[in-house]
Design a protein around this motif. Structure first.
Motif, PDB file in Angstrom:
ATOM      1  N   ALA A 155       0.771  -1.199   0.049  1.00 15.62           N
ATOM      2  CA  ALA A 155      -0.021  -0.105   0.018  1.00 15.62           C
ATOM      3  C   ALA A 155       0.814   1.216  -0.009  1.00 15.62           C
ATOM      4  O   ALA A 155       0.628   2.241  -0.570  1.00 15.62           O
ATOM      5  CB  ALA A 155      -0.802   0.052   1.169  1.00 15.62           C
ATOM      6  N   LEU A 156       1.948   1.353   0.988  1.00 13.48           N
ATOM      7  CA  LEU A 156       2.813   2.313   0.871  1.00 13.48           C
ATOM      8  C   LEU A 156       3.479   2.486  -0.566  1.00 13.48           C
ATOM      9  O   LEU A 156       3.492   3.847  -1.025  1.00 13.48           O
ATOM     10  CB  LEU A 156       4.046   2.055   1.763  1.00 13.48           C
ATOM     11  N   ALA A 157       3.911   1.506  -1.417  1.00 17.79           N
ATOM     12  CA  ALA A 157       4.663   1.587  -2.496  1.00 17.79           C
ATOM     13  C   ALA A 157       3.293   2.149  -3.455  1.00 17.79           C
ATOM     14  O   ALA A 157       3.567   3.114  -4.538  1.00 17.79           O
ATOM     15  CB  ALA A 157       4.851   0.553  -3.035  1.00 17.79           C
ATOM     16  N   ARG A 158       2.196   1.544  -3.290  1.00 21.58           N
ATOM     17  CA  ARG A 158       1.209   2.077  -4.366  1.00 21.58           C
ATOM     18  C   ARG A 158       0.666   3.524  -4.357  1.00 21.58           C
ATOM     19  O   ARG A 158       0.808   4.389  -5.240  1.00 21.58           O
ATOM     20  CB  ARG A 158      -0.006   1.414  -4.331  1.00 21.58           C
ATOM     21  N   ALA A 175      -4.132  -0.645   3.394  1.00 27.76           N
ATOM     22  CA  ALA A 175      -3.627  -1.997   3.603  1.00 27.76           C
ATOM     23  C   ALA A 175      -4.535  -2.880   4.465  1.00 27.76           C
ATOM     24  O   ALA A 175      -4.651  -2.476   5.528  1.00 27.76           O
ATOM     25  CB  ALA A 175      -2.325  -2.155   4.419  1.00 27.76           C
ATOM     26  N   GLU A 176      -5.348  -3.501   4.076  1.00 36.49           N
ATOM     27  CA  GLU A 176      -6.405  -4.600   4.834  1.00 36.49           C
ATOM     28  C   GLU A 176      -5.533  -5.716   5.471  1.00 36.49           C
ATOM     29  O   GLU A 176      -5.176  -6.398   4.522  1.00 36.49           O
ATOM     30  CB  GLU A 176      -7.677  -4.516   3.778  1.00 36.49           C
ATOM     31  N   ARG A 177      -5.629  -5.926   6.735  1.00 34.32           N
ATOM     32  CA  ARG A 177      -5.339  -7.047   7.522  1.00 34.32           C
ATOM     33  C   ARG A 177      -6.413  -7.693   8.087  1.00 34.32           C
ATOM     34  O   ARG A 177      -7.408  -7.328   8.167  1.00 34.32           O
ATOM     35  CB  ARG A 177      -4.181  -6.515   8.356  1.00 34.32           C
ATOM     36  N   LEU A 183      -4.041   2.906   7.146  1.00 37.21           N
ATOM     37  CA  LEU A 183      -4.256   3.875   6.234  1.00 37.21           C
ATOM     38  C   LEU A 183      -3.218   4.717   5.862  1.00 37.21           C
ATOM     39  O   LEU A 183      -2.072   5.014   6.722  1.00 37.21           O
ATOM     40  CB  LEU A 183      -5.312   5.039   6.878  1.00 37.21           C
ATOM     41  N   VAL A 184      -2.944   4.976   4.344  1.00 37.96           N
ATOM     42  CA  VAL A 184      -1.622   5.525   4.076  1.00 37.96           C
ATOM     43  C   VAL A 184      -2.044   6.709   3.123  1.00 37.96           C
ATOM     44  O   VAL A 184      -2.851   6.662   2.393  1.00 37.96           O
ATOM     45  CB  VAL A 184      -0.766   4.326   2.986  1.00 37.96           C
ATOM     46  N   LEU A 185      -1.264   7.888   3.546  1.00 42.37           N
ATOM     47  CA  LEU A 185      -1.578   9.027   2.560  1.00 42.37           C
ATOM     48  C   LEU A 185      -0.260   9.613   2.236  1.00 42.37           C
ATOM     49  O   LEU A 185       0.495  10.071   3.159  1.00 42.37           O
ATOM     50  CB  LEU A 185      -2.500  10.099   3.483  1.00 42.37           C
ATOM     51  N   ARG A 194      -1.645   5.272   9.548  1.00 43.79           N
ATOM     52  CA  ARG A 194      -2.356   5.210  10.836  1.00 43.79           C
ATOM     53  C   ARG A 194      -3.181   3.687  10.903  1.00 43.79           C
ATOM     54  O   ARG A 194      -3.731   3.445   9.853  1.00 43.79           O
ATOM     55  CB  ARG A 194      -3.578   6.309  11.078  1.00 43.79           C
ATOM     56  N   THR A 195      -2.872   3.265  12.074  1.00 44.64           N
ATOM     57  CA  THR A 195      -3.519   1.585  12.103  1.00 44.64           C
ATOM     58  C   THR A 195      -4.831   1.885  12.562  1.00 44.64           C
ATOM     59  O   THR A 195      -4.945   2.397  13.732  1.00 44.64           O
ATOM     60  CB  THR A 195      -2.478   0.984  12.853  1.00 44.64           C
TER      61      THR A 195
END
Length: 299
Positions: A155-158, A175-177, A183-185, A194-195
């Motif tokens: 997700a971070l790379a995307r 990133a779903e776990r 959450l990535v911005l 943020r988790t």
């Protein structure tokens, strides 16, 4: 109706601690004649202010605005999605999503808001685009190790790849776990992360991160930041290194000291020809050998 508007108002906060709101209200001076009631649902807090005069209401509202300037997103009937659109439009920021997971969080909440299409692409030029979507995935995979299966790294790379491919100001990913999601911005300075546990509302948290980033305000407690230089590295999220046991350090120190003591003993044995009792006298003679005697002339 007019009198009620002058003596009461509602402020909306996101990410503020309820206890902190209570302490701020307790510090209202008596001369303001102002009171407040507040209610929290998740991370969102609504504060209802009442005062006996417009001046007291204004001072109480200003005190809360100053204490929670980053947490305050609106007043009255303003919603958090509307505040996000307003912040993006005011600061001229373009928001996109890097994957379908982030799109599912944002699109349903922004689609019916006036002006949202000016600041959010709804996937049209990013992850849902037939040409741009595969290009984002290709760029993202190039930033990762070949055997990487970590959803957070992906997700971070995307998020970073999408922002660069589209040329947007902000790029969101998720990133779903199993028990939570991250959450990535991505922005020019780096990435906010943020988790969010499964029981909370990740869409609201993502909206709040976007609002604060667009307005250049501090993030809520618990939101992390990864600078751009670190975020650009493939090993940005290294696995934890094994911790060395402190007893091992003590043993190594004692071993080194024992070796030094053994070397000193061998040197003393050779220097005294095996007579350790003569060592103090020989050392004394060695130290005083080059000391000038009284009355001697230095040449």
């Amino acid at each position: 109706m007019t009198q009620q508007q002058e003596t009461g108002c509602v402020l909306r906060l996101f990410g503020a601690q309820s206890t902190a709101v209570g302490k701020t209200v307790e510090n209202f001076p008596p001369q303001w004649r102002a009171a407040a009631r507040w209610k929290s649902r998740g991370a969102e807090t609504l504060v209802a202010l009442q005062a006996q005069s417009p001046s007291g209401l204004k001072k109480a509202a200003q005190a809360l605005r100053q204490a929670f300037s980053a947490d305050l997103y609106g007043a009255g009937e303003t919603t958090l999605p509307a505040a996000v659109v307003e912040a993006l439009e005011r600061h001229d920021k373009l928001l996109i999503c890097a994957d379908a997971a982030a799109g599912a969080l944002l699109e349903a909440r922004l689609e019916n808001l006036p002006g949202a299409e000016k600041v959010f692409d709804f996937g049209a030029v990013s992850y849902a685009n037939p040409k741009t979507g595969p290009l984002i995935e290709k760029r993202a995979r190039a930033r990762l190790p070949k055997d990487c299966t970590d959803p957070l790294r992906q997700a971070l790379a995307r998020a970073q790849a999408a922002r660069r491919v589209v040329g947007a100001d902000l790029s969101a990913a998720c990133a779903e776990r199993e028990s939570d999601c991250v959450l990535v911005l991505s922005c020019r300075k780096g990435c906010f992360l943020r988790t969010v546990p499964a029981g909370e509302n990740p869409a609201l948290w993502l909206l709040d991160i976007i609002r604060r980033t667009a307005a250049n305000k501090p993030q809520a407690e618990g939101t992390g930041f990864l600078p751009a230089r670190r975020a650009a590295k493939k090993d940005v999220l290294p696995s934890p290194q094994p911790r060395r046991h402190p007893l091992r350090r003590v043993c190594m120190t004692l071993l080194v000291l024992a070796l030094l003591a053994a070397l000193a003993a061998v040197g003393a044995w050779k220097y005294t020809n095996g007579n350790f009792y003569a060592l103090p006298e020989q050392l004394r003679a060695l130290l005083t050998e080059h000391v000038p005697r009284p009355g001697a002339t230095l040449v």
